[in-house]
Structure formats: structure tokens, C-alpha cells
Design an enzyme around this catalytic site. Structure first.
Site, mmCIF file in Angstrom:
data_model
loop_
_atom_site.group_PDB
_atom_site.id
_atom_site.type_symbol
_atom_site.label_atom_id
_atom_site.label_comp_id
_atom_site.label_asym_id
_atom_site.label_seq_id
_atom_site.Cartn_x
_atom_site.Cartn_y
_atom_site.Cartn_z
ATOM 1 N N HIS A 52 60.783 -1.320 19.255
ATOM 2 C CA HIS A 52 62.177 -0.945 19.058
ATOM 3 C C HIS A 52 63.114 -1.997 19.650
ATOM 4 O O HIS A 52 64.157 -2.321 19.062
ATOM 5 C CB HIS A 52 62.435 0.419 19.695
ATOM 6 C CG HIS A 52 63.858 0.857 19.612
ATOM 7 N ND1 HIS A 52 64.726 0.755 20.681
ATOM 8 C CD2 HIS A 52 64.581 1.384 18.585
ATOM 9 C CE1 HIS A 52 65.913 1.204 20.323
ATOM 10 N NE2 HIS A 52 65.859 1.591 19.064
ATOM 11 N N GLU A 80 63.443 -4.754 17.230
ATOM 12 C CA GLU A 80 64.361 -4.432 16.126
ATOM 13 C C GLU A 80 65.799 -4.779 16.498
ATOM 14 O O GLU A 80 66.558 -5.303 15.671
ATOM 15 C CB GLU A 80 64.244 -2.952 15.778
ATOM 16 C CG GLU A 80 65.224 -2.489 14.714
ATOM 17 C CD GLU A 80 65.497 -0.995 14.787
ATOM 18 O OE1 GLU A 80 66.653 -0.584 14.554
ATOM 19 O OE2 GLU A 80 64.566 -0.230 15.095
ATOM 20 N N HIS A 81 66.175 -4.502 17.735
ATOM 21 C CA HIS A 81 67.530 -4.827 18.189
ATOM 22 C C HIS A 81 67.742 -6.335 18.281
ATOM 23 O O HIS A 81 68.806 -6.844 17.903
ATOM 24 C CB HIS A 81 67.786 -4.201 19.564
ATOM 25 C CG HIS A 81 68.185 -2.768 19.508
ATOM 26 N ND1 HIS A 81 69.441 -2.326 19.850
ATOM 27 C CD2 HIS A 81 67.492 -1.652 19.138
ATOM 28 C CE1 HIS A 81 69.510 -1.013 19.707
ATOM 29 N NE2 HIS A 81 68.331 -0.577 19.280
ATOM 30 N N GLU A 126 71.637 4.085 23.972
ATOM 31 C CA GLU A 126 70.992 4.792 22.863
ATOM 32 C C GLU A 126 70.015 5.837 23.391
ATOM 33 O O GLU A 126 69.941 6.958 22.872
ATOM 34 C CB GLU A 126 70.264 3.797 21.964
ATOM 35 C CG GLU A 126 69.579 4.429 20.761
ATOM 36 C CD GLU A 126 68.826 3.417 19.916
ATOM 37 O OE1 GLU A 126 68.088 3.857 19.002
ATOM 38 O OE2 GLU A 126 68.953 2.201 20.164
#
EC number: 3.4.24.64
Length: 469
Positions: free
Chosen positions: A78, A81-82, A159
Site C-alpha cells: 500500500h 501505491e502511494h 488514512e
């Protein structure tokens, strides 16, 4: 027999016949766009479905998610992905990437799941080569500057805070932790806070090197796209991508994801409502009964107070929940993975109604396994056909479907095959699958909120094989 009774019997027979007919002529589905698939020498699969128009969607789908992490680097997929949008040598800043995409009227999106990651764009047809260039650049040449990694930590921590404030997200993460204890699927996608604070550039690069290999990439496109041209573009732009030295099947075989019947509860009496889930081990993507379980999910259905139908809904459980005021909402979920899955119900209710709501949910499981009828099966088949075939409409949905199915099934399901498999499901099929998966099993249970009245685990387990009086 009275005239009224005769009329009722006649109406019932007509109703049954109406569902026994094929309400859709599937012949037109045979002329749907052809799926063309080419496997390159480095293992990358290029798959397209060409249609007329001015727009195309193109994406890179990676057979890699949090399931391929360890406890030490959990969250790195994840985090990657950022960071993938933060700049390359050719496009040195996030703003340069965004500006280039906006200038050609395109959009770029990404997601990370437990098993997959995806990066996909929607552009005008003349800009497909530009889209391929951007995707290849960010996936192969991202700089992962340390300063930007440090900045992004705060974004991901925010997040994570947001997700922790969403009861449904918390419940489903806890459900995975309970059902797949000590295994890869039991970890969260974002990872623990301590990992988010400590993931390094070296860990990100190592994860790419190990997992973003040609044999685990699918580049799919849908809409106004030429297959042969796309193949040549991918050959050029992804030429440096190598095959994995260890096959994905060998890596996955080392990962165990055994389902464990268990419970995980978090009591918080300051919350007004209980949020809970009860689930059983379900089917993997490739199981022949996949669509049967999808149909069972449709039959159990969903309900919430905000729907226009109110109490007048087709789902048997929905009608009971609405009529008896058992919940604020409930939903039925079927989450697939490569070698397992989760099937169950998620509910939100007042503390005093939770016992009745859980009991009615599991009672419905048993009813479907033992006494569902042809009319409801046929009615819900039509509903499932509608929602499933809609996934073959629109370039973004088609592009996603191609990538996901090739990663999970190794091939693309045609609309005609989907129609045929759903249409051929019988009452006996539904009862067989429901009896196997939903009866006399040890479920995984999670609940948060004022849970003092949540039924004991042994009662929940017992309700999978006997009904509460």
C-alpha cells in the site's frame, strides 16, 4: 375447491411459469468483443477487448498485495501505491505527472488489495501510447525519494486514522484477523502503525523487485484500442521487466490461509450501535460453484432504512428485518481469494436487537439450504444476471474485469459463458452449496460497540444447525 382458491392456484402456476421461461435471449452475447491475449517473452500478458468509440482504458494489474508481505514489512504494498506517483527521472515531480495526464484529458487511479495491485488510466484513443508510457515509467523508474517517503507517512497515517473511524472497515479487518489467524490474509492492507512509521525506501524497492515481475503482470485495455499496436508498445516500454526466479505458484504455496472458527469482540459502551459480522469459509475464485454462491449472496440480500422500498423488498431476510425492526442495515458479502474466501453477513443494530438479528440471519442460511423454492431462485438469477453483465459495459469496468479474471482465473469469461453458468443454476445446486458451506459450521465472528447482549459464540455456532425457538 372454492373459486378464490382456484384463482390463487392458477395465479401461482402462471407466476411459476413466468420464471421458468428464459426472460433473456442470450444469442446476442455471442457477438461480444473478442478478448485477445498475447504473452510476451518476459511473461507479461497483454489482453484487450476492442470496441468502437473515442475512449480507451488501459491498466497494469499485478498479482501482488499484502498477502505477499511479512509481519516486518506489512503495509509496504500500500505504501508503494502511494509512492508510485511521486516522480521519476523523466517526470520528476507529482505535479508533472498530474499535469501531463490532465493535459491529455485523462485520469489515473490505483488500488491495493490483499492479493492484487492495479494502476489504470482512461484516455482518448490517440493517447493510449502516452498512457502506456506513463504507466511503464512510474512502475519501473519511480525515484522513491527519502524526503517524499517521510512526507507520505503522514498521509498514510491520516488514512489509517480515517479507516479506524469507520466501523465497517474495522469489523472486516478484525474478521480477517480472526478467520485467518497468524496467516497472510489476517494482516491489514495498510499495516500496523509502527510499520507505516518505519517502512524504508529499500523495503519498497525490494518488494517491487520480488513481486513486480513479468509473469505476475497483466496489461489490459478496453475500448478504442488496437491489440497489435498495444502489444508492440508494451514490448518496448516494459522490455526491462524480468521473469521471476521463483514462480508465483511456489511463493503462494508457502502461504497458508487456513480458516479458523473464532471470535474477536471489542466492547465500547459509548457507541450507540453494534457493528458485527459473522462469516464462514467460502469458495476461491476458481471454484465451479462460484456463481452458485454469488446467487446465494443475492438471495440473502441487503437492506437499510434509507432504501425507497422500505419493507416491500424481495429478500426474505430483508422483509423480516424491516418488518420486525431488527436493524439499521445489513448486507451479505462474498469475498474471494485464490485459495479460500469469506461469506457472511454484516449488520448494524441497536444493542437490544442483536440477538434476534443474528438468529434470523443464520436461520435464513438454513432456510436456503433446506427449503428455498424455484420462484425465488429464478427471480434472483435474473437479478444476478443483470448486476454481473453490467460489468461488461464501460471501458473502465471491462478493463478491470479483464485484468482481474486473467490474474485469478488465467482467462477471460465471456458474457455468454457468464449467462449460461448463472442460468443453469438449479434449486438443487443452491441447496447443495448452502448445505455444504452454511450448515453445521464454526463461523468467524467479530463485533464492536455495546456488545454485552451479543450472543455467546456457542449459540451462534449452534444456530448454523438448529433454529432458535
Amino acid at each position: 375447491m372454492s373459486n378464490i382458491t382456484k384463482l390463487f392456484v392458477k395465479s401461482t402456476k402462471n407466476f411459476s411459469r413466468s420464471f421458468s421461461r428464459k426472460t433473456v435471449d442470450p444469442s446476442y452475447l455471442k457477438i461480444s468483443p473478442e478478448t485477445k491475449i498475447t504473452t510476451l517473452s518476459n511473461g507479461i500478458r497483454v489482453a484487450t477487448e476492442q470496441t468502437y468509440g473515442e475512449v480507451a482504458s488501459v491498466g497494469v494489474w499485478v498479482d501482488s498485495g499484502s498477502v505477499y508481505e511479512t509481519d516486518k514489512n506489512n503495509g509496504v504494498a500500500h505504501f508503494l501505491e502511494h509512492m508510485i506517483f511521486k516522480g521519476t527521472a523523466k517526470r520528476p515531480t507529482p505535479q508533472s505527472i498530474e499535469t501531463e495526464i490532465e493535459n491529455m484529458g485523462g485520469s489515473l487511479n490505483a488500488f491495493t488489495s490483499r492479493e492484487h495491485s492495479a494502476y489504470y488510466m482512461k484516455v482518448l484513443k490517440d493517447n493510449v501510447p502516452n498512457a502506456v508510457d506513463i504507466l511503464s515509467d512510474i512502475l519501473q523508474n519511480s525515484k522513491f525519494e527519502t524526503s517524499l517517503i517521510e512526507q507520505e507517512r503522514d498521509t498514510i497515517l491520516s488514512e489509517n486514522d480515517y479507516i479506524q473511524s469507520k466501523e465497517d472497515e474495522v469489523v472486516f479487518d478484525q474478521l480477517h484477523a480472526a478467520a485467518f489467524q497468524g496467516s497472510a490474509l489476517g494482516r491489514t492492507i495498510l499495516g500496523p502503525v509502527e510499520n507505516i512509521k518505519s517502512i524504508t525506501r529499500e523495503q519498497i524497492q525490494e518488494f517491487i523487485n520480488e513481486n513486480y515481475t513479468g509473469d505476475r503482470l497483466v496489461i489490459s485495455a478496453a475500448g478504442a484500442v488496437n491489440h497489435e499496436q498495444l502489444v508492440e508498445q508494451v514490448k518496448e516500454k516494459f522490455a526491462n521487466v524480468k521473469m521471476s526466479q521463483v514462480s508465483k505458484d511456489v511463493k503462494r504455496a508457502a502461504i497458508t490461509n487456513d480458516f479458523i472458527g473464532s471470535e474477536l469482540r471489542v466492547r465500547d459502551d459509548e457507541q450507540p450501535l453494534i457493528h458485527f459480522a459473522v462469516a464462514v469459509r467460502a469458495l476461491p475464485w476458481t471454484d465451479p460453484d462460484y456463481f452458485v454462491l454469488e446467487l446465494i449472496q443475492t438471495m440473502i440480500g441487503n437492506w437499510n432504512r434509507g432504501i425507497a422500498a422500505g419493507k416491500n423488498i424481495a429478500s426474505n431476510l430483508g422483509e423480516i428485518v424491516a418488518t420486525e425492526d431488527l436493524a439499521e442495515s445489513y448486507s451479505t458479502f462474498f469475498t474471494c481469494y485464490q485459495d479460500t474466501g469469506l461469506f457472511g453477513n454484516y449488520g448494524v443494530c441497536q444493542p437490544e436487537r442483536v440477538d434476534d438479528l443474528v438468529a434470523e440471519m443464520l436461520k435464513e442460511w438454513q432456510r436456503i439450504a433446506t427449503s428455498c423454492n424455484k420462484n425465488e431462485v429464478e427471480r434472483n438469477k435474473q437479478k444476478l444476471l443483470a448486476t454481473t453483465l453490467m460489468q461488461y459495459d464501460g471501458t473502465s469496468k471491462v478493463c478491470e474485469g479483464i485484468g482481474r479474471q486473467i490474474l485469478t482465473l488465467g482467462r477471460r469469461l465471456s458474457p455468454f459463458e457468464v449467462y449460461t453458468r448463472i442460468n443453469e443454476i438449479t434449486v438443487a445446486d443452491v441447496q447443495r452449496v448452502a448445505s455444504t458451506l452454511l450448515r453445521d459450521v464454526s463461523p468467524a465472528v467479530t463485533a464492536i460497540g455495546p456488545i454485552a447482549n451479543y450472543p455467546d459464540y456457542n449459540f451462534v455456532k449452534g444456530w448454523t444447525y438448529w433454529n432458535r425457538l
